[in-house]
Design an enzyme around this catalytic site. Sequence first.
Site, PDB file in Angstrom:
ATOM      1  N   SER A 168       0.839  -1.205   0.000  1.00  0.00           N
ATOM      2  CA  SER A 168       0.000   0.000   0.000  1.00  0.00           C
ATOM      3  C   SER A 168       0.868   1.246   0.000  1.00  0.00           C
ATOM      4  O   SER A 168       1.591   1.520   0.958  1.00  0.00           O
ATOM      5  CB  SER A 168      -0.913   0.016   1.228  1.00  0.00           C
ATOM      6  OG  SER A 168      -1.427   1.320   1.439  1.00  0.00           O
ATOM      7  N   ASP A 316      -6.122   0.059  -9.090  1.00  0.00           N
ATOM      8  CA  ASP A 316      -7.296   0.914  -9.330  1.00  0.00           C
ATOM      9  C   ASP A 316      -7.989   0.591 -10.655  1.00  0.00           C
ATOM     10  O   ASP A 316      -9.029   1.182 -10.966  1.00  0.00           O
ATOM     11  CB  ASP A 316      -6.876   2.390  -9.332  1.00  0.00           C
ATOM     12  CG  ASP A 316      -6.428   2.840  -7.946  1.00  0.00           C
ATOM     13  OD1 ASP A 316      -6.917   2.273  -6.940  1.00  0.00           O
ATOM     14  OD2 ASP A 316      -5.577   3.743  -7.858  1.00  0.00           O
ATOM     15  N   ARG A 388     -14.951   4.892  -9.949  1.00  0.00           N
ATOM     16  CA  ARG A 388     -14.371   4.032 -10.984  1.00  0.00           C
ATOM     17  C   ARG A 388     -15.364   2.967 -11.466  1.00  0.00           C
ATOM     18  O   ARG A 388     -15.315   2.539 -12.612  1.00  0.00           O
ATOM     19  CB  ARG A 388     -13.081   3.384 -10.484  1.00  0.00           C
ATOM     20  CG  ARG A 388     -12.010   4.413 -10.111  1.00  0.00           C
ATOM     21  CD  ARG A 388     -10.625   3.826 -10.110  1.00  0.00           C
ATOM     22  NE  ARG A 388      -9.702   4.601  -9.311  1.00  0.00           N
ATOM     23  CZ  ARG A 388      -9.161   5.762  -9.659  1.00  0.00           C
ATOM     24  NH1 ARG A 388      -9.468   6.302 -10.825  1.00  0.00           N
ATOM     25  NH2 ARG A 388      -8.325   6.395  -8.857  1.00  0.00           N
TER      26      ARG A 388
HETATM   27  C1  S3P Z   1      -2.909   5.525  -3.738  1.00  0.00           C
HETATM   28  C2  S3P Z   1      -2.613   4.234  -3.388  1.00  0.00           C
HETATM   29  C3  S3P Z   1      -3.520   3.097  -3.639  1.00  0.00           C
HETATM   30  C4  S3P Z   1      -4.589   3.434  -4.671  1.00  0.00           C
HETATM   31  C5  S3P Z   1      -5.212   4.777  -4.403  1.00  0.00           C
HETATM   32  C6  S3P Z   1      -4.162   5.872  -4.433  1.00  0.00           C
HETATM   33  C7  S3P Z   1      -1.948   6.586  -3.419  1.00  0.00           C
HETATM   34  O1  S3P Z   1      -4.178   2.742  -2.430  1.00  0.00           O
HETATM   35  O2  S3P Z   1      -5.584   2.443  -4.689  1.00  0.00           O
HETATM   36  O3  S3P Z   1      -6.205   5.060  -5.368  1.00  0.00           O
HETATM   37  O4  S3P Z   1      -2.087   7.716  -3.949  1.00  0.00           O
HETATM   38  O5  S3P Z   1      -1.026   6.342  -2.630  1.00  0.00           O
HETATM   39  P1  S3P Z   1      -3.529   1.690  -1.383  1.00  0.00           P
HETATM   40  O6  S3P Z   1      -2.360   2.331  -0.749  1.00  0.00           O
HETATM   41  O7  S3P Z   1      -4.641   1.421  -0.403  1.00  0.00           O
HETATM   42  O8  S3P Z   1      -3.185   0.480  -2.201  1.00  0.00           O
END
Ligand code: S3P
Length: 440
Positions: A168, A316, A388
């Site tokens: 993440s 995403d 989305r």
């Molecule tokens: C993001 C990280 C992702 C992604 C989100 C944006 C970011 O989430 O799904 O739309 O900008 O760091 P996760 O960290 O929960 O995977």
Amino acid sequence: MLNWIASPGTALRGEVRVPGDKSVSHRAIMLASLAEGSSPIEGFLEGEDTLATAAAFAAMGVRIEAPGPGRRLVHGVGLAGLRAPGGPLDCGNAGTAMRLLTGLLAGQSFDTELVGDASLSRRPMGRVIEPLARMGARIEAGDGGLPPLWVRGGRRLRGIEYATPVASAQVKSALLLAGLYAEGETVVREPHPTRDYTERMLAALGYPVRYREGEARLHGGGRLQARAIAVPADFSSAAFLLVAATLVPGSDLLLREVGVHPRRTGLLRVLERMGAAVELLHPRALGGEPVADLRVRHARLRGIDVPVEWVPDMIDEFPALFVAAACAHGCTCIRGAQELRVKESDRIGVMARALSALGVRIEETPDGALIEGGALRGGRVDSHGDHRVAMSLAVAGQRAAGGVEILDCAAVATSFPGFDRLAREVGFGLAVASGQAGKA
Ligand code: S3P
């Protein structure tokens, strides 16, 4: 309630630039606010998510001018210059805003409360609260670690070494932002490398940070210097048009200046394996980020097993991929994507229900789905307020035999304001209909 009616339009043609990258826009506001001096931002996403981040920093005393659409001039206050806001900071629908702010606010001298909309209030925050507590932060949450969050100020933070259990970028970034205020070194390791925009932007603003795929480390106590930041077009927004042009016969579409960071473009690899025709033209750098113009033409797709190790690079893009798979020849198998259940909606469940309603044979599994490609019929489907999902179902409508009524589409403005207009411009059949709230 804002509903859409999607139906086949014409072949998709033209040249467009989708709005600025959401992840980069959030970080640009945050880091420019903490820098010393004034940073001009170009290509900023004028979406509700990133406007919420800008409003949060304005509420903490940062002067942010908006000289024109997609432009900001952020007058940074330095790492120690934020002031207590007059009330709760409203992150709206934005998980990135809430999780990154939690890390950043843990190092301030004042208390803050973070709130969000109904969707954000269902999303797990324990994944940031738990490691931040190990750093010495005090954060209180609602039942089950859900928002609202109360972040206590005046804490002494210390750096930790932390291996994130989930890949993440939000968790990694929250810890790095807290690490700016911590004694000693903060080290974050990931099970699979994720987008490194926080690390790269910190470095670009002169903060000493060391990073490589899967690991980032920094010491607290450094400084950030203002500089110009250019935001590429968002690959995640381009994804809907990539899939739509692939699916609609006769299409030939050019998407300009799209960010093609390898940690974001797993969908390109999957589409290529499924038989899509996407060319990366004029690869170049924009503000240190790799960008390219993407030319996409119609192609017939075949179902594949999506490699599990590609999942974080397209986290995403699954709603759009579900639609591509529903129109492909044969079966597509998605596994290892359980994170989709805690996004803006439960994207596995919501997409499975919507595609079933359109006649697709789809079997939901705890961490993915099996999708049998075939013909789509019209019907009434619910996006559950997930931006989305709504845009992906608008793409599905381009291949459905009857009109697809999509409920609850207003959240599209969080990431892709003007999607319906731009989509119509390139050839989508897409009408806006304000309707009654109701079940699909
Ligand atoms: C993001 C990280 C992702 C992604 C989100 C944006 C970011 O989430 O799904 O739309 O900008 O760091 P996760 O960290 O929960 O995977």
